[in-house]
Design a protein around this motif. Structure first.
Motif, PDB file in Angstrom:
ATOM      1  N   ASN A 132       0.281  -0.926   0.204  1.00 53.75           N
ATOM      2  CA  ASN A 132       0.482   0.054   0.356  1.00 53.75           C
ATOM      3  C   ASN A 132       0.902   1.333  -0.126  1.00 53.75           C
ATOM      4  O   ASN A 132       0.310   2.454   0.199  1.00 53.75           O
ATOM      5  N   PHE A 133       2.041   1.271   0.533  1.00 51.23           N
ATOM      6  CA  PHE A 133       2.663   2.329   0.519  1.00 51.23           C
ATOM      7  C   PHE A 133       4.030   2.959  -0.550  1.00 51.23           C
ATOM      8  O   PHE A 133       4.875   3.450  -0.582  1.00 51.23           O
ATOM      9  N   GLY A 134       4.969   1.935  -1.686  1.00 47.09           N
ATOM     10  CA  GLY A 134       5.255   2.337  -2.849  1.00 47.09           C
ATOM     11  C   GLY A 134       5.886   1.159  -3.278  1.00 47.09           C
ATOM     12  O   GLY A 134       5.333  -0.296  -2.803  1.00 47.09           O
ATOM     13  N   ILE A 135       7.194   1.537  -4.212  1.00 45.53           N
ATOM     14  CA  ILE A 135       7.559   0.311  -4.794  1.00 45.53           C
ATOM     15  C   ILE A 135       8.828   0.665  -4.158  1.00 45.53           C
ATOM     16  O   ILE A 135       9.396   0.733  -4.117  1.00 45.53           O
ATOM     17  N   VAL A 136       8.933  -0.498  -3.585  1.00 41.09           N
ATOM     18  CA  VAL A 136       9.991  -1.254  -3.446  1.00 41.09           C
ATOM     19  C   VAL A 136      12.356  -1.394  -3.682  1.00 41.09           C
ATOM     20  O   VAL A 136      11.205  -2.298  -4.774  1.00 41.09           O
ATOM     21  N   THR A 137      12.180  -1.051  -3.846  1.00 40.91           N
ATOM     22  CA  THR A 137      13.712  -1.369  -5.089  1.00 40.91           C
ATOM     23  C   THR A 137      15.075  -2.120  -4.338  1.00 40.91           C
ATOM     24  O   THR A 137      15.528  -3.024  -5.118  1.00 40.91           O
ATOM     25  N   SER A 138      14.686  -2.240  -3.085  1.00 41.85           N
ATOM     26  CA  SER A 138      15.548  -3.033  -2.366  1.00 41.85           C
ATOM     27  C   SER A 138      15.955  -2.902  -1.284  1.00 41.85           C
ATOM     28  O   SER A 138      14.966  -2.266  -0.593  1.00 41.85           O
ATOM     29  N   VAL A 139      16.112  -3.831  -0.537  1.00 41.85           N
ATOM     30  CA  VAL A 139      15.805  -4.234   1.467  1.00 41.85           C
ATOM     31  C   VAL A 139      17.018  -4.809   1.513  1.00 41.85           C
ATOM     32  O   VAL A 139      18.035  -5.957   1.518  1.00 41.85           O
ATOM     33  N   THR A 140      17.014  -4.624   2.500  1.00 42.53           N
ATOM     34  CA  THR A 140      18.454  -5.074   3.179  1.00 42.53           C
ATOM     35  C   THR A 140      18.012  -5.276   4.872  1.00 42.53           C
ATOM     36  O   THR A 140      17.328  -5.432   5.644  1.00 42.53           O
ATOM     37  N   ILE A 141      18.493  -7.259   4.212  1.00 47.85           N
ATOM     38  CA  ILE A 141      18.051  -8.274   5.792  1.00 47.85           C
ATOM     39  C   ILE A 141      18.325  -8.490   6.700  1.00 47.85           C
ATOM     40  O   ILE A 141      20.203  -8.779   6.169  1.00 47.85           O
ATOM     41  N   LYS A 142      18.316  -9.082   7.592  1.00 45.26           N
ATOM     42  CA  LYS A 142      18.793  -9.883   8.369  1.00 45.26           C
ATOM     43  C   LYS A 142      19.272 -11.248   7.994  1.00 45.26           C
ATOM     44  O   LYS A 142      18.450 -12.451   7.367  1.00 45.26           O
ATOM     45  N   ILE A 143      21.060 -11.616   7.467  1.00 49.29           N
ATOM     46  CA  ILE A 143      20.717 -13.563   7.652  1.00 49.29           C
ATOM     47  C   ILE A 143      21.467 -14.218   8.053  1.00 49.29           C
ATOM     48  O   ILE A 143      21.896 -13.714   9.417  1.00 49.29           O
ATOM     49  N   PHE A 144      21.436 -15.612   8.289  1.00 53.26           N
ATOM     50  CA  PHE A 144      22.278 -16.556   9.452  1.00 53.26           C
ATOM     51  C   PHE A 144      23.317 -17.110   8.876  1.00 53.26           C
ATOM     52  O   PHE A 144      23.011 -17.782   7.798  1.00 53.26           O
ATOM     53  N   PRO A 145      24.059 -17.733   9.670  1.00 55.16           N
ATOM     54  CA  PRO A 145      24.795 -18.502   9.243  1.00 55.16           C
ATOM     55  C   PRO A 145      24.140 -20.109   9.161  1.00 55.16           C
ATOM     56  O   PRO A 145      23.215 -20.035  10.030  1.00 55.16           O
ATOM     57  N   ILE A 146      24.301 -20.657   8.603  1.00 52.85           N
ATOM     58  CA  ILE A 146      23.671 -22.572   8.295  1.00 52.85           C
ATOM     59  C   ILE A 146      24.254 -23.382   9.454  1.00 52.85           C
ATOM     60  O   ILE A 146      25.173 -22.995   9.412  1.00 52.85           O
ATOM     61  N   VAL A 147      23.869 -23.839  10.883  1.00 56.22           N
ATOM     62  CA  VAL A 147      23.680 -24.478  11.728  1.00 56.22           C
ATOM     63  C   VAL A 147      23.116 -25.759  10.869  1.00 56.22           C
ATOM     64  O   VAL A 147      24.582 -26.602  11.313  1.00 56.22           O
TER      65      VAL A 147
END
Ligand SMILES: Cc1cc2nc3c(=O)[nH]c(=O)nc-3n(C[C@H](O)[C@H](O)[C@H](O)COP(=O)(O)OP(=O)(O)OC[C@H]3O[C@@H](n4cnc5c(N)ncnc54)[C@H](O)[C@@H]3O)c2cc1C
Ligand SMILES: *[C@@H]1O[C@H](CO)[C@@H](O)[C@H](O)[C@H]1NC(C)=O
Ligand SMILES: *[C@@H]1O[C@H](CO)[C@@H](O)[C@H](O)[C@H]1NC(C)=O
Ligand SMILES: *[C@@H]1O[C@H](CO)[C@@H](O)[C@H](O)[C@H]1NC(C)=O
Ligand SMILES: *[C@@H]1O[C@H](CO)[C@@H](O)[C@H](O)[C@H]1NC(C)=O
Length: 493
Positions: free
Chosen positions: A237-252
């Motif tokens: 509802n608020f716009g077009i997201v061109t990129s997002v920075t996200i948390k990532i995790f080691p594969i355990v």
């Protein structure tokens, strides 16, 4: 019991015409487009739009017209009831072209809509009766930060591309379960996935985002912005997201295992009682039929279900990357194909199963999907993702409103599109099924998931029943989207 019914129970899952003078207005000066003061022009033709776009957009950005193979491919959707209509498809090659497209379309008074994985099936999309498809496919890519703790994902990246990029770097993140759906589409509505039990919803992982708002500005937002709350659940509802920075995790844990059980219809009540007793535990147990970190599902978990006398039991083992194919939603799986079918869903979140309502539901589903029914290939999804990570996050911190639920249920009423009468029949059937579950829940209000919604749900049923949520959404919509240009996908206010 049919396989289509049963398959879903397995997702009891791990921790898813304008004058030339207008040209002068397309400057890079954002102040002309200050919030709330955007003056919409009386309109311009599609030909004018294309001329303006060609002048302004980068050379790599592509524009496609109906009857070309590229246009057809880019506008083919997964579900064909209440689908949007586009007259032109533009594929922006760079972020700044998304900004320009929003400005030009707004100045021309032409509706526009972001197209990503094209699995969005809400019938409110049909309110786009003409306009511009902004196809985000070229904005695809993943960059892992030097400290390995975050990744920046471009707005048109699909889930499989993200999963593979992270996996090869020994990382993972919460993504949707289906490989062909975009990363952003699910996330903007909250976003369910296999790893949510560890870390929360897809949107809970976001650290910052770049979003083109209705005024044609590219904003970088994070938890300091009032928009932050809104994009995490009502983001479409608020716009077009061109990129997002996200948390990532080691594969355990790399190993995953699945046990698939199939039952005859007389076992429905006992089966869902067992699911309540042994799997759900009100979302507090790290308990799987798909299990992480093992090469076979622990018998403690499967024994109560094997004791019920399934007609078949089968097991599989592999890695995280195999889980989608086990449940039939990998790139080559049936739900990833765009076959021309109508695929409306009628979602309902629940806290637990009501076994007697499940028996009533099973009979209604069986009758309504018999071999002479137009809905014979329908299925019913019962998703019991792990909830610990989702419940650990403050419910008031996101526009996503339904963290207290443990189950996501939805009939998917599948048919070949025909008449409006057939659409109405499908809608009535889907709602009949949903209402059986709702009646059995003992709740007065329905809780639904925006990304599975049919489009007839109320704003409260989609975005939460608390009045502060409605007020907040209204205030933010008035501030950031006063003309309601981002209103085709489940309008929030
Ligand atoms: C087979 C299948 C599996 C699914 N699995 C999951 C799952 O595991 N978890 C889950 O939570 N949901 C799941 N869903 C539901 C899914 O969240 C929605 O279907 C979602 O709309 C799909 O996004 P899309 O990009 O593929 O579709 P699209 O139709 O391209 O996008 C849907 C809407 O999202 C908006 N949008 C898309 N990208 C952007 C962007 N970058 N910026 C702003 N707005 C944007 C637009 O309003 C667009 O109309 C699944 C659906 C299907 C059909
Ligand atoms: C847009 O496309 C639709 C469907 O093809 C068509 O009916 C409509 O006339 C078109 N609108 C314009 C302005 O060309
Ligand atoms: C489940 O937990 C919630 C709190 O998280 C509680 O309010 C509710 O009563 C519990 N339901 C059952 C069936 O135990
Ligand atoms: C499948 O796995 C379960 C749990 O590990 C086990 O009890 C069952 O015997 C296995 N069945 C088959 C057919 O391998
Ligand atoms: C089969 O389905 C059709 C359409 O839903 C329905 O009218 C008919 O009664 C059903 N037949 C049986 C035997 O249930």
């Amino acid at each position: 019991m049919t396989m289509r019914w049963l398959r879903s129970t397995l997702v009891a899952a791990a921790a898813w015409s304008m004058a030339a003078a207008q040209d002068a207005e397309f400057t890079e000066t954002p102040s002309e487009y200050a919030i709330g003061t955007l003056a919409r022009a009386p309109g311009c033709s599609l030909a004018d739009f294309c001329r303006l776009a060609r002048n302004d957009l980068s050379g790599q950005t592509e524009i496609y017209y109906p009857d070309s193979p590229e246009f057809e491919e880019a506008t083919t959707r997964w579900s064909n009831v209440g689908a949007p209509i586009a007259n032109i498809t533009v594929v922006p090659a760079v972020e700044s072209d998304v900004t320009k497209l929003v400005r030009i379309a707004n100045n021309c008074n032409i509706p526009f809509l972001a197209y990503n994985g094209r699995h969005g099936a809400l019938t409110t999309l049909g309110q786009m009766t003409w306009g511009i498809a902004i196809d985000l496919r070229s904005l695809s890519g993943v960059t892992i930060s030097s400290d390995g703790k975050t990744a920046t994902v471009l707005g048109g990246t699909n889930s499989k591309v993200l999963i593979d990029a992270l996996w090869s770097a020994g990382k993972q993140a919460v993504t949707g379960t289906c490989e062909c759906v975009s990363y952003m589409g699910p996330g903007l509505g909250g976003g369910h996935g296999w790893l949510q039990g560890h870390h929360g919803l897809i949107a809970d992982q976001w650290v910052s985002a770049k979003i083109v708002t209705a005024d044609g500005q590219l904003r970088t937002i994070n938890s300091n912005s009032d928009l932050w709350w809104a994009v995490k659940g009502a983001g479409h509802n608020f716009g077009i997201v061109t990129s997002v920075t996200i948390k990532i995790f080691p594969i355990v844990k790399t190993n995953w295992a699945i046990t698939t059980l199939m039952y005859t219809g007389d076992k429905v009540q006992a089966l869902y009682q067992a699911a309540n007793d042994h799997l759900l535990k009100n979302g507090t147990q790290p308990f799987y039929i798909i299990q992480e970190g093992v090469t076979a599902v622990d018998t403690t978990y499967t024994a109560p279900f094997i004791a019920l006398g399934p007609i078949s039991v089968s097991n599989n083992t592999g890695t995280y990357k195999d889980v989608s194919s086990w449940v039939g939603i990998s790139l080559d799986g049936p739900p990833c194909q765009k076959t021309g079918a109508a695929n409306p869903r009628f979602p309902l979140y629940l806290e637990q199963y009501n076994p007697s309502a499940m028996a009533t539901l099973y009979n209604a589903f069986k009758d309504g999907t018999n071999s002479s029914s137009p809905f014979a290939t329908s299925l019913f999804m019962f998703e019991g993702y792990s909830m610990q990570g989702v419940k650990a996050i403050n419910a008031a911190s996101t526009a996503y409103a339904f963290r207290e639920n443990n189950l996501l249920t939805a009939p998917l009423v599948q048919y070949t599109p025909g008449s409006a009468a057939l659409d109405a029949q499908a809608k009535a059937f889907g709602n009949q099924l949903r209402n059986i579950l709702h009646a059995g829940s003992g709740r007065s209000q329905k809780h639904t998931y925006v990304n599975y919604a049919y489009g007839d749900e109320t704003k409260q049923e989609t975005y939460g029943h608390e009045s502060w949520r409605s007020s907040k959404l209204l205030q933010l919509k008035d501030k950031y989207d006063p003309q309601r240009v981002f209103n085709f996908y489940a309008p929030a206010a």
